[in-house]
Design a protein around this motif. Structure first.
Motif, mmCIF file in Angstrom:
data_model
loop_
_atom_site.group_PDB
_atom_site.id
_atom_site.type_symbol
_atom_site.label_atom_id
_atom_site.label_comp_id
_atom_site.label_asym_id
_atom_site.label_seq_id
_atom_site.Cartn_x
_atom_site.Cartn_y
_atom_site.Cartn_z
ATOM 1 N N LEU A 42 0.816 -1.197 0.000
ATOM 2 C CA LEU A 42 0.000 0.000 0.000
ATOM 3 C C LEU A 42 0.855 1.254 0.000
ATOM 4 N N PHE A 43 1.933 1.238 0.806
ATOM 5 C CA PHE A 43 2.840 2.386 0.813
ATOM 6 C C PHE A 43 3.457 2.585 -0.560
ATOM 7 N N LEU A 44 3.846 1.479 -1.178
ATOM 8 C CA LEU A 44 4.494 1.565 -2.482
ATOM 9 C C LEU A 44 3.533 2.103 -3.534
ATOM 10 N N PHE A 45 2.263 1.716 -3.412
ATOM 11 C CA PHE A 45 1.294 2.174 -4.405
ATOM 12 C C PHE A 45 1.024 3.670 -4.256
ATOM 13 N N ALA A 46 1.056 4.135 -3.014
ATOM 14 C CA ALA A 46 0.698 5.527 -2.771
ATOM 15 C C ALA A 46 1.841 6.480 -3.016
ATOM 16 N N PHE A 47 3.051 5.972 -2.968
ATOM 17 C CA PHE A 47 4.209 6.858 -3.078
ATOM 18 C C PHE A 47 5.142 6.369 -4.172
ATOM 19 N N ASN A 48 5.918 7.307 -4.678
ATOM 20 C CA ASN A 48 7.056 6.953 -5.527
ATOM 21 C C ASN A 48 7.945 5.998 -4.744
ATOM 22 N N PRO A 49 8.549 4.928 -5.349
ATOM 23 C CA PRO A 49 9.325 3.964 -4.583
ATOM 24 C C PRO A 49 10.466 4.589 -3.819
ATOM 25 N N TYR A 50 11.017 5.655 -4.328
ATOM 26 C CA TYR A 50 12.128 6.285 -3.618
ATOM 27 C C TYR A 50 11.606 7.116 -2.460
ATOM 28 N N ASN A 107 4.143 1.127 -9.247
ATOM 29 C CA ASN A 107 3.719 -0.177 -8.770
ATOM 30 C C ASN A 107 4.538 -1.289 -9.404
ATOM 31 N N LYS A 108 4.780 -1.207 -10.698
ATOM 32 C CA LYS A 108 5.551 -2.246 -11.375
ATOM 33 C C LYS A 108 6.993 -2.281 -10.869
ATOM 34 N N THR A 109 7.567 -1.102 -10.630
ATOM 35 C CA THR A 109 8.931 -1.061 -10.095
ATOM 36 C C THR A 109 8.983 -1.745 -8.742
ATOM 37 N N ALA A 110 8.020 -1.425 -7.873
ATOM 38 C CA ALA A 110 7.989 -2.039 -6.551
ATOM 39 C C ALA A 110 7.737 -3.536 -6.643
ATOM 40 N N LEU A 111 6.882 -3.955 -7.567
ATOM 41 C CA LEU A 111 6.579 -5.374 -7.733
ATOM 42 C C LEU A 111 7.817 -6.141 -8.187
ATOM 43 N N VAL A 397 23.366 -9.342 -2.146
ATOM 44 C CA VAL A 397 22.343 -8.724 -1.303
ATOM 45 C C VAL A 397 22.661 -7.252 -1.075
ATOM 46 N N ALA A 398 23.940 -6.931 -0.910
ATOM 47 C CA ALA A 398 24.324 -5.532 -0.711
ATOM 48 C C ALA A 398 23.971 -4.691 -1.932
ATOM 49 N N ARG A 399 24.275 -5.187 -3.120
ATOM 50 C CA ARG A 399 23.942 -4.444 -4.337
ATOM 51 C C ARG A 399 22.433 -4.355 -4.538
ATOM 52 N N HIS A 400 21.725 -5.429 -4.176
ATOM 53 C CA HIS A 400 20.267 -5.395 -4.296
ATOM 54 C C HIS A 400 19.675 -4.311 -3.402
ATOM 55 N N SER A 401 20.114 -4.259 -2.160
ATOM 56 C CA SER A 401 19.561 -3.279 -1.233
ATOM 57 C C SER A 401 19.947 -1.858 -1.611
ATOM 58 N N LEU A 405 16.127 -0.777 -6.472
ATOM 59 C CA LEU A 405 15.025 0.016 -7.008
ATOM 60 C C LEU A 405 15.436 0.757 -8.274
ATOM 61 N N GLN A 406 16.650 1.279 -8.246
ATOM 62 C CA GLN A 406 17.151 1.980 -9.430
ATOM 63 C C GLN A 406 17.248 1.017 -10.608
ATOM 64 N N ALA A 407 17.738 -0.189 -10.352
ATOM 65 C CA ALA A 407 17.874 -1.173 -11.427
ATOM 66 C C ALA A 407 16.506 -1.642 -11.922
#
Length: 584
Positions: A42-50, A107-111, A397-401, A405-407
């Motif tokens: 819900l947070f991701l849908f309401a806000f830009n992922p960043y 939403n797609k970025t967050a998904l 995991v470090a690069r993922h975190s 989102l940018q990737a």
């Protein structure tokens, strides 16, 4: 019937939760897990992922209270086998990613990011979902920053062992998977002829041209490997130096590495094979099996397994001790270990080091310990030549975190119809063999800064963070496309000051830091052994791979980072230091 992309994605995200729900102990919190996913969604849908990142996407909200300033941050907890968590702080308003702010895109970025998280969090395989090329492959796009750890280790094992009849490894006529495949398929009848070519091949862990590294780096690395991997470890004339790593609380990772470089120098001078024993930094739950409490948990072993077995066997015999076939750390004085004679079997190549270290705008041309600087760089490059699967996973995991989102947004620009339309994850030969050797993606150019403060004030002049950032601005005046910084420090005040630089994008590990002064030993004890080892090593390896580096010459840690960069193709990137303490 072929599963739809949506169902395939749902399977990936829920796979681990379903597995855990089979356990009676986990059933209770599985429901809470899904509730947490829904809330985060819900947070991701309401806000830009960043923007949503300000609220602590994932399992920590340590920086959520800071959402009133212009910075945003996001973090993801590493799975329980990794031992620490990593986060990125993306500072600046205009330095976001181009792209639509429409909810569907957000939403797609967050998904996609969540799907990648689910696969990375599955510790049962080496991210097989990302690299599965069989009929059951998923429609999930592959994250560009993730390495195939299992494949890398399999290839590197071949490159780290002798062939039949004691021949040298097939060090690359071509790189990585391509070299192994082409040699196997194209030249089975020319084995004997090609073995002669391999006798003079260069070690694959040295990157860049000879001019991009310290003098004789390729030659020295080749000789070190041959010395530590003899054709026959059972020869009666072979001698060994067996040494545990230092365990005293005052010995940080940097001091341990510097000491082991000294022991390797002694082994070379006395024509012994160095075999390391107990490594307290690997004595934790993340290091399992035969690698538990050993260097091999993080990097490939320092000597051939046959030689390690032989040394441990000789340790039990009185004759080996009486005849000095076996020596240990206690046979040598501290002066011999820390300040002893540097091997001169390759001459004195340190006399030809390029002046690429900058202090106060001037290149430092002379060093009272040029030989030690050169040797520690060579020793460290050898000891860290190949990463273990565990270390590879930590970096994934470090690069993922940090960059996930940018990737995700970057990848979705190339497949705007995902997840409605299935992604073809089949690989052509050039992708499978040639491009598989490319390094994982990170935003480039990137600058690494290590800020050492705290109890280091008793050894060197401590410099404020503003001085480091002054040097960063100097670099950017020359390279205006530079805006990313990987920051490592033990001080919370340094992290807090990053908000004063909104024109920079900061990434750093999300770990508890010091508030006020305390000893490094006490600080590491407060973190626990696993975390206090994993996060510095991730920072170290990220620094060695960065395009530029700023540190302090008075810090052993910076000294070693500089050495790894200077044997990893980074000499001409230079090194900007905020002080000139210690040997200068």
């Amino acid at each position: 019937m072929e599963p739809t992309p949506q169902k395939s994605l749902e399977r990936i995200i829920s796979q681990r939760a379903v597995q855990m729900s089979a356990s009676l102990q986990c059933k209770t919190w599985v429901l809470g897990f899904f509730c947490g996913i829904c809330i985060a969604y819900l947070f991701l849908f309401a806000f830009n992922p960043y923007k949503a990142a300000e609220f602590g996407i994932g399992f920590t909200n340590s920086l959520a209270a800071d959402s009133t300033n212009s910075s945003s941050s996001f973090s993801l907890e590493v799975d329980k086998n990794a031992g620490c968590d990593f986060s990125s702080k993306d500072t600046g308003n205009s330095a976001k990613f181009e792209g639509s702010n429409q909810p569907s895109d957000v939403n797609k970025t967050a998904l996609l990011y969540s799907a990648w998280t689910a696969v990375l969090d599955d510790s049962k395989d080496s991210y097989g979902e990302f690299f599965n090329r069989g009929p059951n492959r998923t429609s999930l796009p592959r994250p560009p920053y993730v390495e195939d750890c299992k494949m890398n280790v399999e290839i590197n094992k071949i490159l780290d062992m002798r062939g039949e009849n004691g021949s040298l490894p097939r060090w690359p006529l071509w790189k990585g998977k391509l070299g192994l495949e082409l040699f196997r398929v194209a030249f089975p009848s020319e084995e004997q002829k090609l073995q002669a070519a391999f006798q003079n091949a260069s070690p694959p862990w040295v990157l860049g041209s000879d001019e991009d590294n310290f003098p004789l780096t390729r030659l020295v690395q080749r000789h070190l490997w041959i010395h530590q991997h003899p054709q026959n470890c059972n020869k009666p004339n072979l001698r060994f130096l067996v040494a545990d790593w230092w365990r005293l609380p005052g010995f940080g990772i940097g001091a341990q590495l510097a000491g082991m470089a000294g022991l390797l120098a002694i082994a070379i001078n006395e024509n012994r094979i160095l075999v390391t024993g107990y490594y307290n930094r690997a004595d934790h739950g993340g290091c399992q099996g035969s690698s538990h409490a050993h260097w091999s948990c993080y990097f490939f072993p320092e000597a051939a397994q046959e030689c390690r077995d032989r040394a441990n066997e000789l340790m039990k015999t009185k004759e080996a001790w009486d005849d000095h076939i076996i020596t240990v750390k206690d046979n040598y004085t501290s002066k011999e270990i820390w300040g002893g004679r540097i091997p001169r079997v390759w001459g004195e190549p340190w006399n030809y080091l390029q002046p690429t270290t900058d202090v106060d705008g001037n290149l430092l041309r002379h060093h009272r310990k040029m030989d030690r600087r050169w040797w520690r760089a060579q020793a460290l490059r050898y000891l860290m030549r190949f990463q273990s699967e565990y270390t590879c996973r930590l970096l994934n995991v470090a690069r993922h975190s940090a960059f996930g989102l940018q990737a995700a947004e970057m990848v979705l620009r190339t497949i705007p119809s995902w997840p409605k339309e299935s992604v073809d994850s089949s690989l052509s030969d050039i992708e499978n063999f040639v491009w598989s050797n490319h390094k994982p993606w990170i935003p480039r150019p990137i600058l690494s800064i290590h800020v050492r403060m705290g109890d280091k004030a008793c050894e060197m002049k401590v410099v404020e963070f503003e001085n480091y950032m002054h040097l960063a601005d100097r670099i950017r005046r020359k390279f205006p496309n530079l805006n990313s910084i990987w920051l490592s420090t033990e001080m919370q005040e340094v992290i807090d000051k990053t908000r004063l630089y909104p024109h920079w994008k900061f990434y750093y590990t999300n770990v508890t830091r010091q508030i006020g002064n305390m000893s490094m030993a006490a600080y590491e004890a407060s973190l626990g052994r696993e975390t206090s080892t994993n996060y510095p090593l991730v920072n170290f390896l990220m620094a060695t791979d960065a395009d530029f580096f700023i540190g302090a010459l008075g810090s052993t840690w910076c000294f070693l980072i500089d050495g790894m960069r200077n044997t990893g193709g980074k000499v001409m990137a230079g090194y900007l230091s905020v002080n000139r303490d210690r040997f200068w």
